[in-house]
Design an enzyme around this catalytic site. Structure first.
Site, PDB file in Angstrom:
ATOM      1  CB  THR A  14      69.772  78.551  67.194  1.00 24.66           C
ATOM      2  OG1 THR A  14      69.096  77.450  66.578  1.00 24.66           O
ATOM      3  CG2 THR A  14      68.766  79.453  67.873  1.00 24.66           C
ATOM      4  N   GLY A  15      71.703  77.882  64.444  1.00 23.55           N
ATOM      5  CA  GLY A  15      72.739  76.934  64.006  1.00 23.55           C
ATOM      6  C   GLY A  15      73.966  77.627  63.426  1.00 23.55           C
ATOM      7  CB  SER A  42      65.391  77.477  69.925  1.00 23.44           C
ATOM      8  OG  SER A  42      66.398  76.518  69.761  1.00 23.44           O
ATOM      9  CB  CYS A 151      79.727  74.693  51.623  1.00 18.81           C
ATOM     10  SG  CYS A 151      79.596  73.055  52.360  1.00 18.81           S
ATOM     11  CB  SER A 181      81.948  75.135  60.623  1.00 12.75           C
ATOM     12  OG  SER A 181      82.592  75.461  59.411  1.00 12.75           O
ATOM     13  CG  HIS A 244      84.607  73.251  52.781  1.00 14.65           C
ATOM     14  ND1 HIS A 244      84.655  73.049  54.132  1.00 14.65           N
ATOM     15  CD2 HIS A 244      83.327  72.962  52.387  1.00 14.65           C
ATOM     16  CE1 HIS A 244      83.455  72.649  54.562  1.00 14.65           C
ATOM     17  NE2 HIS A 244      82.637  72.598  53.520  1.00 14.65           N
ATOM     18  CB  THR A 332      79.577  79.096  57.554  1.00 12.17           C
ATOM     19  OG1 THR A 332      80.625  79.902  58.085  1.00 12.17           O
ATOM     20  CG2 THR A 332      79.668  77.686  58.101  1.00 12.17           C
TER      21      THR A 332
HETATM   22  P1  NAP Z   1      72.973  73.303  62.397  1.00 12.32           P
HETATM   23  O1  NAP Z   1      74.125  73.982  63.013  1.00 12.32           O
HETATM   24  O2  NAP Z   1      72.664  71.918  62.847  1.00 12.32           O
HETATM   25  O3  NAP Z   1      71.652  74.236  62.625  1.00 12.32           O
HETATM   26  C1  NAP Z   1      70.363  73.762  62.309  1.00 12.32           C
HETATM   27  C2  NAP Z   1      69.328  74.847  62.609  1.00 12.32           C
HETATM   28  O4  NAP Z   1      68.024  74.362  62.245  1.00 12.32           O
HETATM   29  C3  NAP Z   1      69.233  75.250  64.076  1.00 12.32           C
HETATM   30  O5  NAP Z   1      68.818  76.583  64.167  1.00 12.32           O
HETATM   31  C4  NAP Z   1      68.100  74.333  64.602  1.00 12.32           C
HETATM   32  O6  NAP Z   1      67.412  74.893  65.713  1.00 12.32           O
HETATM   33  C5  NAP Z   1      67.175  74.339  63.406  1.00 12.32           C
HETATM   34  N1  NAP Z   1      66.340  73.126  63.395  1.00 12.32           N
HETATM   35  C6  NAP Z   1      66.736  71.845  63.552  1.00 12.32           C
HETATM   36  N2  NAP Z   1      65.666  71.016  63.473  1.00 12.32           N
HETATM   37  C7  NAP Z   1      64.590  71.807  63.271  1.00 12.32           C
HETATM   38  C8  NAP Z   1      63.200  71.535  63.126  1.00 12.32           C
HETATM   39  N3  NAP Z   1      62.688  70.303  63.170  1.00 12.32           N
HETATM   40  N4  NAP Z   1      62.363  72.582  62.934  1.00 12.32           N
HETATM   41  C9  NAP Z   1      62.842  73.850  62.878  1.00 12.32           C
HETATM   42  N5  NAP Z   1      64.154  74.163  63.025  1.00 12.32           N
HETATM   43  C10 NAP Z   1      65.008  73.135  63.210  1.00 12.32           C
HETATM   44  O7  NAP Z   1      73.115  73.197  60.805  1.00 12.32           O
HETATM   45  P2  NAP Z   1      73.916  74.172  59.780  1.00 12.32           P
HETATM   46  O8  NAP Z   1      75.310  73.694  59.568  1.00 12.32           O
HETATM   47  O9  NAP Z   1      73.697  75.568  60.185  1.00 12.32           O
HETATM   48  O10 NAP Z   1      73.192  73.871  58.403  1.00 12.32           O
HETATM   49  C11 NAP Z   1      71.910  74.382  58.081  1.00 12.32           C
HETATM   50  C12 NAP Z   1      71.555  74.036  56.641  1.00 12.32           C
HETATM   51  O11 NAP Z   1      72.487  74.658  55.769  1.00 12.32           O
HETATM   52  C13 NAP Z   1      71.607  72.539  56.341  1.00 12.32           C
HETATM   53  O12 NAP Z   1      70.602  72.217  55.404  1.00 12.32           O
HETATM   54  C14 NAP Z   1      72.981  72.372  55.706  1.00 12.32           C
HETATM   55  O13 NAP Z   1      73.084  71.249  54.884  1.00 12.32           O
HETATM   56  C15 NAP Z   1      73.106  73.677  54.921  1.00 12.32           C
HETATM   57  N6  NAP Z   1      74.478  74.114  54.639  1.00 12.32           N
HETATM   58  C16 NAP Z   1      75.401  74.157  55.640  1.00 12.32           C
HETATM   59  C17 NAP Z   1      76.689  74.606  55.344  1.00 12.32           C
HETATM   60  C18 NAP Z   1      77.763  74.683  56.395  1.00 12.32           C
HETATM   61  O14 NAP Z   1      78.919  74.995  56.029  1.00 12.32           O
HETATM   62  N7  NAP Z   1      77.469  74.442  57.666  1.00 12.32           N
HETATM   63  C19 NAP Z   1      77.005  75.013  54.049  1.00 12.32           C
HETATM   64  C20 NAP Z   1      76.031  74.980  53.064  1.00 12.32           C
HETATM   65  C21 NAP Z   1      74.774  74.524  53.371  1.00 12.32           C
HETATM   66  P3  NAP Z   1      67.702  74.435  67.247  1.00 12.32           P
HETATM   67  O15 NAP Z   1      68.915  75.202  67.716  1.00 12.32           O
HETATM   68  O16 NAP Z   1      66.461  74.874  67.959  1.00 12.32           O
HETATM   69  O17 NAP Z   1      67.907  72.965  67.234  1.00 12.32           O
END
Ligand code: NAP
Length: 352
Positions: A14-15, A42, A151, A181, A244, A332
């Site tokens: 969902t994130g 969720s 990223c 993002s 970025h 992303t």
């Molecule tokens: P985000 O938007 O905050 O999404 C987090 C996701 O994890 C949501 O689906 C959330 O579900 C779920 N979640 C949160 N707490 C949880 C728990 N306790 N148990 C199970 N699921 C849980 O974060 P994001 O930006 O997508 O990033 C996700 C990962 O990718 C992170 O480790 C981040 O460092 C890495 N990353 C991100 C990027 C980027 O550009 N954004 C790039 C490289 C790596 P709910 O909706 O139910 O809360």
């Protein structure tokens, strides 16, 4: 010919990154989404009801009615690979459990630097995937965990690879201007970033400094020896949604011709291009010669967001044997979901 589909799940579906996975996997020729997980907030809801969709394209019809389940292997049936877009602390707990039964291609930082976990960019260090065998022996897993870097690191390291292969790098400095993002959906409050810049992103500089050396390091006898040059990073959050931007400064050991370096980078291709993998861009590095490019809004979607766009390549008068440039990478896509999918495509092609 009937193509046998690989069943895949998305953890943290969902994130911000989870949604990119959904978008990129929706029409994938080999990977079929069969499971979506998120937090207990969720779980039990239809994906459409559980998700605040933020992408420009509409949510794919095929996922709207899938019931989101808790991120627990017992809730996820019959998957071959799961793509993890979980926060690092959750990933640390659940990724090893999933790896007992299936492949895990992770974006999270939790396991990136563990000695038997491959940290891979397919164009840069595909040979590090050999660690999967070591990992399975060490841990008794039927599956595996493979990780992609942070990223900002991905975009920069793709541009460093052809330079490192052809020249001796003495040190690298990088200053980033990172999109919101990158911090996740609830990451940066609008009051903190509109009309502003935040000059600190927790843990980001350390990740860029260590992961870059690791990716360009050599794997021998199951151990990665990091590349020997220093990396110094300063990371900043700016009011851009996706993409970025990074200003990169490289000091080489010997004199170089900047045009020659640019030509070397332009023609760079890696294993994904040779294997013609579905998500591989034709050109991992694309040059723009206009003086005001690259820019995130204009360049982040080059080759579906999988290419890194480079411009302003020039000699650096401040140091001997130095050059500098600016790059834009989609955080992303190339920096997260697209990176994991390309890792899984490569594993599927060369190992499984
Ligand atoms: P985000 O938007 O905050 O999404 C987090 C996701 O994890 C949501 O689906 C959330 O579900 C779920 N979640 C949160 N707490 C949880 C728990 N306790 N148990 C199970 N699921 C849980 O974060 P994001 O930006 O997508 O990033 C996700 C990962 O990718 C992170 O480790 C981040 O460092 C890495 N990353 C991100 C990027 C980027 O550009 N954004 C790039 C490289 C790596 P709910 O909706 O139910 O809360």
């Amino acid at each position: 010919m009937v193509i046998e589909m690989v069943n895949v799940g998305v953890l943290g579906a969902t994130g911000m990154v989870g949604q990119r996975f959904i978008q990129l996997l929706a029409n994938h020729p080999k990977f079929e989404i069969t499971a979506l997980t998120a937090s207990q907030r969720s779980a039990g809801k239809r994906y459409e009801d559980a998700t605040t969709w933020y992408l420009d394209d509409n949510m794919p019809e095929s996922v709207k009615d899938i019931t989101v389940v808790d991120t627990d292997p017992s809730q996820v049936k019959d998957v071959d690979i799961v793509f993890s877009a979980l926060p690092a602390d959750t990933a640390a707990l659940v990724e090893p459990k999933f790896a007992q039964i299936c492949g895990v291609a992770s974006n999270a930082s939790a396991m990136r630097m563990e000695p038997d976990v491959p940290l891979v960019i397919p164009e840069v260090n595909p040979e590090h995937l050999d660690l999967i065998e070591t990992q399975q022996k060490n841990r008794g897993w039927d599956g595996y965990v493979v990780t992609n870097p942070n990223c900002s690191t991905i975009a920069m390291t793709i541009t460093l690879k052809p330079i490192y292969d052809n020249y001796d790098i003495k040190r690298v400095y990088v200053s980033t201007m990172q999109a919101v993002s990158g911090a996740g959906y609830n990451g940066v409050p609008s009051m903190a970033i509109v009309d502003n810049l935040v000059p600190f992103i927790g843990g980001e500089e350390e990740k860029m400094e260590t992961e870059t050396q690791h990716l360009l390091g050599t794997l021998e006898d199951g151990v990665v020896t990091p590349a020997p040059f220093g990396v110094s990073a300063s990371c900043h959050r700016v009011a851009v949604v996706d993409g970025h931007t990074e200003a990169v400064f490289i000091e080489l050991e010997d004199p170089c011709d900047v045009e020659e370096v640019q030509a070397t980078m332009s023609k760079f291709q890696g294993l994904p291009q040779k294997l013609d993998l579905y998500s591989a861009p034709k050109n991992p590095i694309v040059f723009r010669n206009e003086e005001n490019r690259p820019q995130p809004r204009m360049d982040r979607n080059e080759e579906g967001g999988m290419s890194v766009v480079v411009g302003r390549m020039r000699r650096d008068p401040a140091f001997e044997n130095s050059l500098k440039y600016v790059l834009v990478g989609h955080n992303t896509i190339r920096g997260a979901a697209g990176a994991s999918i390309l890792n899984a495509e490569l594993i599927n092609e060369i190992i499984l």
